[in-house]
Every structure is written in C-alpha cells, then in structure tokens.
Enzyme design. Sequence first.
Site, PDB file in Angstrom:
ATOM      1  N   MET A 120      74.042  34.060  12.029  1.00 45.83           N
ATOM      2  CA  MET A 120      73.176  33.577  10.947  1.00 45.83           C
ATOM      3  C   MET A 120      73.566  32.144  10.573  1.00 45.83           C
ATOM      4  O   MET A 120      73.234  31.663   9.489  1.00 45.83           O
ATOM      5  CB  MET A 120      73.251  34.499   9.732  1.00 45.83           C
ATOM      6  CG  MET A 120      72.676  35.880   9.994  1.00 45.83           C
ATOM      7  SD  MET A 120      72.078  36.738   8.509  1.00 45.83           S
ATOM      8  CE  MET A 120      73.581  36.870   7.565  1.00 45.83           C
ATOM      9  N   GLY A 121      74.266  31.475  11.499  1.00 46.00           N
ATOM     10  CA  GLY A 121      74.635  30.089  11.247  1.00 46.00           C
ATOM     11  C   GLY A 121      75.870  29.975  10.376  1.00 46.00           C
ATOM     12  O   GLY A 121      76.640  30.918  10.224  1.00 46.00           O
ATOM     13  N   GLY A 152      85.740  31.716  13.858  1.00 44.10           N
ATOM     14  CA  GLY A 152      85.519  33.103  14.241  1.00 44.10           C
ATOM     15  C   GLY A 152      84.319  33.228  15.159  1.00 44.10           C
ATOM     16  O   GLY A 152      84.384  33.870  16.212  1.00 44.10           O
ATOM     17  N   HIS A 153      83.205  32.596  14.773  1.00 42.74           N
ATOM     18  CA  HIS A 153      82.018  32.584  15.638  1.00 42.74           C
ATOM     19  C   HIS A 153      82.330  31.928  16.978  1.00 42.74           C
ATOM     20  O   HIS A 153      81.955  32.428  18.039  1.00 42.74           O
ATOM     21  CB  HIS A 153      80.877  31.790  14.982  1.00 42.74           C
ATOM     22  CG  HIS A 153      80.321  32.397  13.736  1.00 42.74           C
ATOM     23  ND1 HIS A 153      80.504  31.828  12.507  1.00 42.74           N
ATOM     24  CD2 HIS A 153      79.581  33.518  13.538  1.00 42.74           C
ATOM     25  CE1 HIS A 153      79.892  32.567  11.590  1.00 42.74           C
ATOM     26  NE2 HIS A 153      79.328  33.596  12.192  1.00 42.74           N
ATOM     27  N   LYS A 183      85.222  41.762  12.360  1.00 37.89           N
ATOM     28  CA  LYS A 183      85.209  41.634  10.900  1.00 37.89           C
ATOM     29  C   LYS A 183      84.091  42.500  10.312  1.00 37.89           C
ATOM     30  O   LYS A 183      84.246  43.097   9.257  1.00 37.89           O
ATOM     31  CB  LYS A 183      85.022  40.177  10.478  1.00 37.89           C
ATOM     32  CG  LYS A 183      85.010  40.014   8.963  1.00 37.89           C
ATOM     33  CD  LYS A 183      84.932  38.563   8.573  1.00 37.89           C
ATOM     34  CE  LYS A 183      84.522  38.444   7.122  1.00 37.89           C
ATOM     35  NZ  LYS A 183      83.115  38.845   6.925  1.00 37.89           N
ATOM     36  N   MET A 240      88.110  34.776   8.375  1.00 34.03           N
ATOM     37  CA  MET A 240      87.112  33.714   8.374  1.00 34.03           C
ATOM     38  C   MET A 240      85.725  34.292   8.111  1.00 34.03           C
ATOM     39  O   MET A 240      85.351  35.317   8.672  1.00 34.03           O
ATOM     40  CB  MET A 240      87.132  32.955   9.696  1.00 34.03           C
ATOM     41  CG  MET A 240      88.355  32.097   9.849  1.00 34.03           C
ATOM     42  SD  MET A 240      88.237  30.955  11.241  1.00 34.03           S
ATOM     43  CE  MET A 240      89.752  30.038  11.005  1.00 34.03           C
TER      44      MET A 240
END
Length: 280
Positions: free
Chosen positions: A30-31, A36-37, A150, A185
């Site tokens: 979701m941006g 982490g992403h 997460k 995060m």
Amino acid sequence: MLILKTRNELFDFIQYINAKNLSLGFVPTMGALHDGHLSLFKRAIEDNQYTIGSIFINPTQFDNQNDLLKYPRTVEDDINKLESVGCDAVYIPGVEDLYPNGLECDTIAMNGLDLVMEGEFRPGHFQGMATVVKRLLLQINPTRAYFGEKDFQQLQIIRHMVCALKLPVEIVGMPIIRESSGLAMSSRNMRLTPDFKKKSIFIYQSLLKAKELSSHYTPQKVVSKIEKMYLNTDLKLEYFTIVNEETLLTANTFDDCKNYRAFIAVFAGDIRLIDNLQIR
C-alpha cells in the site's frame, strides 16, 4: 523500471512475461515503503527472473475511514526506492482497475482465521484485504508472491485462500524487519511523535518477555503478566494473546510438537501498532 497505471498496461507486461515463460515475483504493498518492504523485493529479485510490485491503498480493508484518509501517500519516493533495489515494474492501479463494479468484497471462506485478533477488532478488514490480494494475483499471475510476517494473520489467511482457490502461486513469508530499537518497521511509524516512538520500543520488549515467561508459565498466565506490565505505561493495550501458529486459536497449554506465537495490538497516542513473535 516500468510504471504501469492501468489494467491494460499491466496485461501487456504480463503477456510478455508469459510468452517467454519467465518466472515472476510479486510484492503487493500500500506504499509508504520502508526497509521491511524492500526486504521482500530483494528476496523476490533473487528468486525470480522478473519482479513486479504494486502500490494500492485498498479502501475496502479500512474499518476506520479516518485511518484511510491519514494513510501515508509517498508514491514518488516509493518509485525511487523500488528503482534503487532493481525492481522491474510497479503496478499503480486506480480503484476502477480492481473494483470495476464498485467497492464490493468477494465472499472468501477463511476457515475462521479471520474471526480472531485483528478480525475481532477490525471487522471486515480481512474480507477487503483478501479480495484485493485475490484480484491482484489473478491479474498478475505471478510465480511467487511475498508477504511479511509482521502481518502474520494476514499471511496465514492468504495461504489458506490460495490453497482453497487452487491459485498457481507460491506464497513466501518473510521475517519481520525491525528498527535498531526493536520496533517493527511499519508505514505507521512515520506518524508517531518522537515521544511515542521511543515509548513504543516497549512493544517488542514485552514480546521478548513473553517468550522468556513461556518457559515457566501457562499461556494464560503469560498473557496476564504481560497485560499487567502495560498498566504502568502510556501505551494503550488493545489485545495481547498467544495462539497456535497454524490455527490461530488461543493456546491453553504449550505442546512441544507445535509452534506458538504471541500477538499484540497497541495504541501509541492515536496510532495503532501491531507486532508478533514466535515464542515457542
């Protein structure tokens, strides 16, 4: 990096991948991307010949409309980060590309995985999440899709959905990436005040304490002790629970043959944070 803004542009890219019989890794987001992403993207790039991400703030998974309005929107920065790690394409659809008939959710059976923890406190959240993930998987048809632990409950629901619908995609779960303080995060961290960001370190510390206590006490006793710890903080505990990792059902005892995970949701001011840790 290709920036695909419509379903038709995506279709052309996917046709190219399929025609060459190339493996495709997919990371839905979701941006408001953080390390982490990016760890998901780096793994996807390692595992596959091509990698695509998506950026879509999904309106149907927000039970709180104010939360939807305040969700960070940092698309230009996100694109720069994806380019920096070597992502091949990003899909940034409009609402009409994923919800051509309006904001309606698909009926997706979740075997009760959606009724506990986040499902209890955020009604409708998982139906919205599962709907958009299913539609993205059907549009992109990746070889593998990557999700962070997460959102472990979300990960288990997606695994169940993919299996039930017989979707030809491998779901890869990736470890939680934490700040040096231990704070998990999250895109929401950027909304924390400096004071609450410091105080939120206690969330991870309490999970580590639960892991320590689990060697000596029953799950219920561990939960009780952790709940009492939050009475002396400025953090508002929404829930703390210990569950069987596979079923997500509350643990009454610890069985050495099974894995158990502690889950927590906390309000730091008006920012809601979640975290989890395998404790047994």
